[in-house]
Design a protein around this motif. Structure first.
Motif, PDB file in Angstrom:
ATOM      1  N   ASP A  69       0.501  -1.300  -0.175  1.00 29.67           N
ATOM      2  CA  ASP A  69       0.085   0.046   0.108  1.00 29.67           C
ATOM      3  C   ASP A  69       0.928   1.351   0.147  1.00 29.67           C
ATOM      4  O   ASP A  69       0.660   2.333   0.142  1.00 29.67           O
ATOM      5  CB  ASP A  69      -1.285  -0.153   1.252  1.00 29.67           C
ATOM      6  N   ALA A  70       2.287   1.094  -0.225  1.00 26.14           N
ATOM      7  CA  ALA A  70       2.788   2.133  -0.241  1.00 26.14           C
ATOM      8  C   ALA A  70       3.077   2.797  -1.522  1.00 26.14           C
ATOM      9  O   ALA A  70       2.909   2.449  -2.516  1.00 26.14           O
ATOM     10  CB  ALA A  70       4.704   1.789   0.002  1.00 26.14           C
ATOM     11  N   PRO A  71       3.222   3.579  -1.564  1.00 26.66           N
ATOM     12  CA  PRO A  71       3.526   4.553  -3.160  1.00 26.66           C
ATOM     13  C   PRO A  71       5.278   4.054  -3.957  1.00 26.66           C
ATOM     14  O   PRO A  71       5.411   3.076  -3.310  1.00 26.66           O
ATOM     15  CB  PRO A  71       4.284   6.092  -3.211  1.00 26.66           C
ATOM     16  N   ALA A  72       4.940   3.485  -4.708  1.00 27.16           N
ATOM     17  CA  ALA A  72       5.465   3.029  -5.973  1.00 27.16           C
ATOM     18  C   ALA A  72       6.904   3.245  -6.528  1.00 27.16           C
ATOM     19  O   ALA A  72       7.199   2.607  -7.373  1.00 27.16           O
ATOM     20  CB  ALA A  72       4.903   2.793  -7.152  1.00 27.16           C
ATOM     21  N   ASP A  73       7.258   4.043  -5.611  1.00 23.95           N
ATOM     22  CA  ASP A  73       8.761   4.763  -5.374  1.00 23.95           C
ATOM     23  C   ASP A  73      10.395   3.434  -5.254  1.00 23.95           C
ATOM     24  O   ASP A  73      11.102   3.225  -5.445  1.00 23.95           O
ATOM     25  CB  ASP A  73       9.086   5.894  -4.824  1.00 23.95           C
ATOM     26  N   GLY A  74       9.113   2.497  -4.485  1.00 26.42           N
ATOM     27  CA  GLY A  74      10.471   1.749  -4.101  1.00 26.42           C
ATOM     28  C   GLY A  74      11.406   1.653  -2.880  1.00 26.42           C
ATOM     29  O   GLY A  74      12.022   1.742  -2.280  1.00 26.42           O
ATOM     30  N   ALA A  75      10.325   2.995  -1.955  1.00 28.20           N
ATOM     31  CA  ALA A  75      11.202   3.895  -1.394  1.00 28.20           C
ATOM     32  C   ALA A  75      11.321   2.935   0.031  1.00 28.20           C
ATOM     33  O   ALA A  75      12.099   2.591   0.780  1.00 28.20           O
ATOM     34  CB  ALA A  75      10.609   4.478  -0.926  1.00 28.20           C
ATOM     35  N   THR A  76      10.369   1.595   0.402  1.00 29.93           N
ATOM     36  CA  THR A  76      10.467   0.624   1.269  1.00 29.93           C
ATOM     37  C   THR A  76      10.896  -0.953   1.277  1.00 29.93           C
ATOM     38  O   THR A  76      10.390  -1.860   1.242  1.00 29.93           O
ATOM     39  CB  THR A  76       8.391   0.970   1.703  1.00 29.93           C
ATOM     40  N   ARG A  77      11.342  -0.837   0.193  1.00 33.92           N
ATOM     41  CA  ARG A  77      11.773  -1.953  -0.861  1.00 33.92           C
ATOM     42  C   ARG A  77      13.006  -2.880   0.434  1.00 33.92           C
ATOM     43  O   ARG A  77      13.046  -4.075   0.913  1.00 33.92           O
ATOM     44  CB  ARG A  77      12.499  -1.973  -1.590  1.00 33.92           C
ATOM     45  N   ASP A  78      13.969  -1.948   1.173  1.00 33.42           N
ATOM     46  CA  ASP A  78      14.671  -2.672   2.221  1.00 33.42           C
ATOM     47  C   ASP A  78      14.076  -2.761   3.590  1.00 33.42           C
ATOM     48  O   ASP A  78      13.290  -2.047   3.762  1.00 33.42           O
ATOM     49  CB  ASP A  78      15.708  -0.870   2.881  1.00 33.42           C
ATOM     50  N   PRO A  79      14.777  -3.586   4.012  1.00 33.03           N
ATOM     51  CA  PRO A  79      13.587  -4.666   5.037  1.00 33.03           C
ATOM     52  C   PRO A  79      13.262  -3.047   5.988  1.00 33.03           C
ATOM     53  O   PRO A  79      12.346  -2.957   6.704  1.00 33.03           O
ATOM     54  CB  PRO A  79      14.071  -5.343   5.339  1.00 33.03           C
ATOM     55  N   VAL A  80      15.436  -2.881   7.026  1.00 29.43           N
ATOM     56  CA  VAL A  80      14.751  -1.861   7.496  1.00 29.43           C
ATOM     57  C   VAL A  80      14.394  -0.479   7.454  1.00 29.43           C
ATOM     58  O   VAL A  80      12.975   0.432   8.398  1.00 29.43           O
ATOM     59  CB  VAL A  80      16.769  -0.648   7.285  1.00 29.43           C
ATOM     60  N   ALA A  81      14.102   0.028   5.777  1.00 31.60           N
ATOM     61  CA  ALA A  81      13.524   1.001   5.647  1.00 31.60           C
ATOM     62  C   ALA A  81      11.651   0.904   5.836  1.00 31.60           C
ATOM     63  O   ALA A  81      10.749   1.778   6.280  1.00 31.60           O
ATOM     64  CB  ALA A  81      13.805   1.641   4.308  1.00 31.60           C
ATOM     65  N   ALA A  82      11.260  -0.144   5.870  1.00 27.70           N
ATOM     66  CA  ALA A  82       9.896  -1.198   5.514  1.00 27.70           C
ATOM     67  C   ALA A  82       9.178  -0.958   7.277  1.00 27.70           C
ATOM     68  O   ALA A  82       8.379  -0.300   6.705  1.00 27.70           O
ATOM     69  CB  ALA A  82       9.583  -2.074   5.221  1.00 27.70           C
ATOM     70  N   ILE A  83      10.633  -1.289   7.767  1.00 27.79           N
ATOM     71  CA  ILE A  83       9.760  -2.015   9.474  1.00 27.79           C
ATOM     72  C   ILE A  83      10.046  -0.096   9.891  1.00 27.79           C
ATOM     73  O   ILE A  83       9.321  -0.583  10.728  1.00 27.79           O
ATOM     74  CB  ILE A  83      10.910  -3.230   9.925  1.00 27.79           C
ATOM     75  N   ARG A  84      10.787   0.680   9.469  1.00 22.30           N
ATOM     76  CA  ARG A  84      10.911   1.501  10.423  1.00 22.30           C
ATOM     77  C   ARG A  84       9.876   2.916  10.272  1.00 22.30           C
ATOM     78  O   ARG A  84       9.079   2.840  11.133  1.00 22.30           O
ATOM     79  CB  ARG A  84      12.537   2.343   9.326  1.00 22.30           C
ATOM     80  N   ALA A  85       9.139   1.985   8.316  1.00 16.56           N
ATOM     81  CA  ALA A  85       7.971   2.853   8.182  1.00 16.56           C
ATOM     82  C   ALA A  85       7.034   3.122   9.416  1.00 16.56           C
ATOM     83  O   ALA A  85       6.368   3.130   9.809  1.00 16.56           O
ATOM     84  CB  ALA A  85       7.929   2.858   6.929  1.00 16.56           C
ATOM     85  N   LEU A  86       6.533   1.475   9.361  1.00 17.39           N
ATOM     86  CA  LEU A  86       5.485   0.785  10.626  1.00 17.39           C
ATOM     87  C   LEU A  86       5.851   1.216  11.460  1.00 17.39           C
ATOM     88  O   LEU A  86       5.194   1.296  12.547  1.00 17.39           O
ATOM     89  CB  LEU A  86       6.037  -0.557  10.958  1.00 17.39           C
ATOM     90  N   ARG A  87       7.377   1.462  12.423  1.00 15.35           N
ATOM     91  CA  ARG A  87       7.159   1.574  13.838  1.00 15.35           C
ATOM     92  C   ARG A  87       7.169   3.509  13.969  1.00 15.35           C
ATOM     93  O   ARG A  87       6.446   3.649  14.758  1.00 15.35           O
ATOM     94  CB  ARG A  87       8.750   1.509  14.129  1.00 15.35           C
ATOM     95  N   ASP A  88       7.374   3.794  13.069  1.00 16.88           N
ATOM     96  CA  ASP A  88       7.362   5.409  13.070  1.00 16.88           C
ATOM     97  C   ASP A  88       5.652   5.887  12.938  1.00 16.88           C
ATOM     98  O   ASP A  88       5.123   6.805  13.176  1.00 16.88           O
ATOM     99  CB  ASP A  88       8.106   6.415  12.181  1.00 16.88           C
ATOM    100  N   ALA A  89       5.029   5.046  12.372  1.00 18.83           N
ATOM    101  CA  ALA A  89       3.296   5.094  11.672  1.00 18.83           C
ATOM    102  C   ALA A  89       3.009   3.771  12.685  1.00 18.83           C
ATOM    103  O   ALA A  89       1.931   3.541  11.726  1.00 18.83           O
ATOM    104  CB  ALA A  89       3.625   5.620  10.561  1.00 18.83           C
ATOM    105  N   PRO A  90       2.864   3.337  13.464  1.00 21.74           N
ATOM    106  CA  PRO A  90       2.232   2.464  14.137  1.00 21.74           C
ATOM    107  C   PRO A  90       0.801   2.076  13.715  1.00 21.74           C
ATOM    108  O   PRO A  90       0.268   2.862  13.917  1.00 21.74           O
ATOM    109  CB  PRO A  90       2.396   1.999  15.217  1.00 21.74           C
TER     110      PRO A  90
END
Length: 510
Positions: A69-90
């Protein structure tokens, strides 16, 4: 449509079964849930049903696309970035990370997961799910992850898959009995694997039981290619291929309809195993193959030499992995050849690894699930310990002796027929006197040698070709007479004779 409602009910029952399995993790509000399964779609369906009950959404992450459900820019392809996004907006929901297992070796991924757990913990119905066919959870996360391993599909769900595939083939007929037989035979396969097999069955028009089962067994064979110590034995003979051994054959025939899930569900005594021992070459291995063929279940031979070779890890781990694989493939016949050597049952020669494996084997025999039938064969029967021979380990212990005249006549006819000759046109009785004390394997070899001679000369095989080998060949009962006499004496009151023929002397009077 026949079977339609049954198929729908089967899906509902299996879905409920999976929900019951994951319910403790959900009710316990575990933020991190690890799920081990090769069936990604099936797991997502189960979590989708649970999410619908909780009124939350399911979203997925992959290292290719990032969050779904994220933008198609691939910003959350890295697992750390993906998990951090969930951590910052749980937020509540089922957040599924697919195939994250390789990334768990990275310290920053482990740290990010622990941070995400803390952020999701206060929320209801907020779960970060690590989904993979294999999941090696680092020690640093061991206390934080609720780990689940989804079982392979049950017969009910496999029956629903059969019905779903059948609908794609207009006019394809499938009896209720065959549907039930196939649903049981497909156990051990994933839903995708079962679907592929059934497409092959219907595409080939294989509506008869034997042809359909052959395709299922072939699919199961492919599952064992990574387990080099388990060998699939193709169905190539029937009980009619076994000469003599009437008692053993009748025993197997009586139990043909008992080795089924329906019998187990009805509380009937399901066959558990048989130990076949005796003189080498007298039909022990042949009987194991014939039982599997008669019961229409796959036969797998466990190669204990490879288990102990070290090629597949420690012997104990390889052996346990073999047993787990066999359980998943049930219904199945597991053949262990020369079990006394394979499991180190001789106390003088057993290694530490063999002794440990033998103990594990005895425990597993008592606790193993139904529809795993053990067919063990043994030559050095005096080496078998009491723990193996006592009632309860095996349903029956059979002794295969040297065949008597009537059995040798039957064996000759079987092998003459297999080698292109008509035994009804030959006076087979002329061969009986010169083959007193012969094993079935020796009779087979005499016929094969005679056929080779006849083929070399460009003519049909005759009885005289066979007779020449019966007077020339020296049987095992002559070269190893003392050893065979000891085997027969030991088994006299310790095992059920596999044939009705009375014991014959090793050296007949001529």
């Amino acid at each position: 449509m026949p079977g339609g409602n049954t198929a729908m009910n089967a899906v509902a029952r299996d879905e409920n079964a999976l929900l019951r399995l994951i319910r403790p993790a959900l009710d316990g509000r575990y933020p991190l849930i690890g799920v081990i399964t090769p069936e990604e779609r099936r797991a997502l369906d189960a979590f989708g049903a649970a999410a619908a009950e909780a009124g939350v959404a399911v979203r997925a992450w992959t290292c290719v696309d990032g969050w779904s459900d994220a933008p198609a820019d691939g910003a959350t392809r890295d697992p750390v970035a993906a998990i951090r996004a969930l951590r910052d907006a749980p937020r509540a929901g089922f957040h599924v990370m697919k195939d994250i297992s390789p990334f768990l070796a990275r310290a920053e991924v482990v740290r990010a997961l622990r941070d995400a757990k803390a952020a999701l913990a206060p929320l209801k119905s907020a779960h970060l799910i690590l989904l993979a066919p294999e999941l090696d959870v680092p020690a640093a996360l061991a206390k934080d992850v609720f780990l689940l391993e989804l079982p392979l599909p049950a017969p009910d769900e496999l029956a629903a898959t059969i019905e779903r595939v059948r609908r794609e083939y207009p006019g394809a007929a499938l009896s209720d009995r065959l549907r039930s037989v196939l649903a049981l035979a497909l156990r051990g396969l994933t839903l995708d694997e079962a679907s592929h097999v059934m497409h092959a069955v219907f595409a080939a028009g294989a509506a008869d039981e034997a042809a359909a089962l052959d395709r299922v067994f072939a699919a199961k064979q492919s599952l064992l290619r990574r387990e080099g110590f388990l060998h699939f034995i193709p169905r190539s003979l029937s009980m009619d291929s076994v000469g003599g051994l009437e008692v053993l054959r009748e025993w197997a025939l009586k139990r043909k309809d008992l080795f089924t899930q329906a019998s187990f569900d009805a509380g009937l005594p399901v066959p558990r195993g048989v130990l076949i021992m005796g003189v080498s070459g007298c039909g022990k291995s042949l009987s194991a193959k014939a039982i599997a063929s008669l019961w229409r279940v796959p036969l797998f031979r466990l190669d204990m030499n490879l288990v102990f070779s070290g090629l597949y890890g420690t012997p104990e781990a390889a052996f346990n992995r073999a047993l787990e694989t066999v359980e998943a493939l049930a219904p199945v016949v597991l053949w262990i050849d020369e079990v006394e050597n394979a499991l180190g049952m001789t106390t003088k020669t057993a290694t530490v690894e063999q002794s440990l494996t033998f103990s594990s084997f005895l425990t597993w025999m008592q606790e193993r699930p139904p529809l795993v039938f053990i067919a063990a064969t043994a030559n050095r029967i005096e080496s078998l310990p009491a723990e193996v021979l006592r009632k309860g380990r095996f349903d029956e212990v059979f002794f295969c002796d040297l065949p008597g005249p009537d059995e040798r006549r039957e064996i000759f006819k079987i092998h003459l027929r297999l080698n292109g000759a008509d035994p009804e046109k030959m006076d087979v009785d002329r061969l009986l006197h010169s083959t007193e004390g012969w094993t079935g394997a020796e009779i087979e070899q005499a016929v094969i040698s005679a056929r080779i001679d006849a083929h070399t000369q460009g003519r049909a095989m005759t009885l005289e070709d066979v007779r020449r080998y019966t007077v020339r060949m020296i049987p095992l009962s002559t070269t190893m007479s003392e050893q065979i006499a000891a085997i027969r004496d030991w088994a006299y009151n310790r095992a059920q004779r596999a044939s009705r023929a009375a014991p014959r002397p090793l050296k007949p009077e001529r």
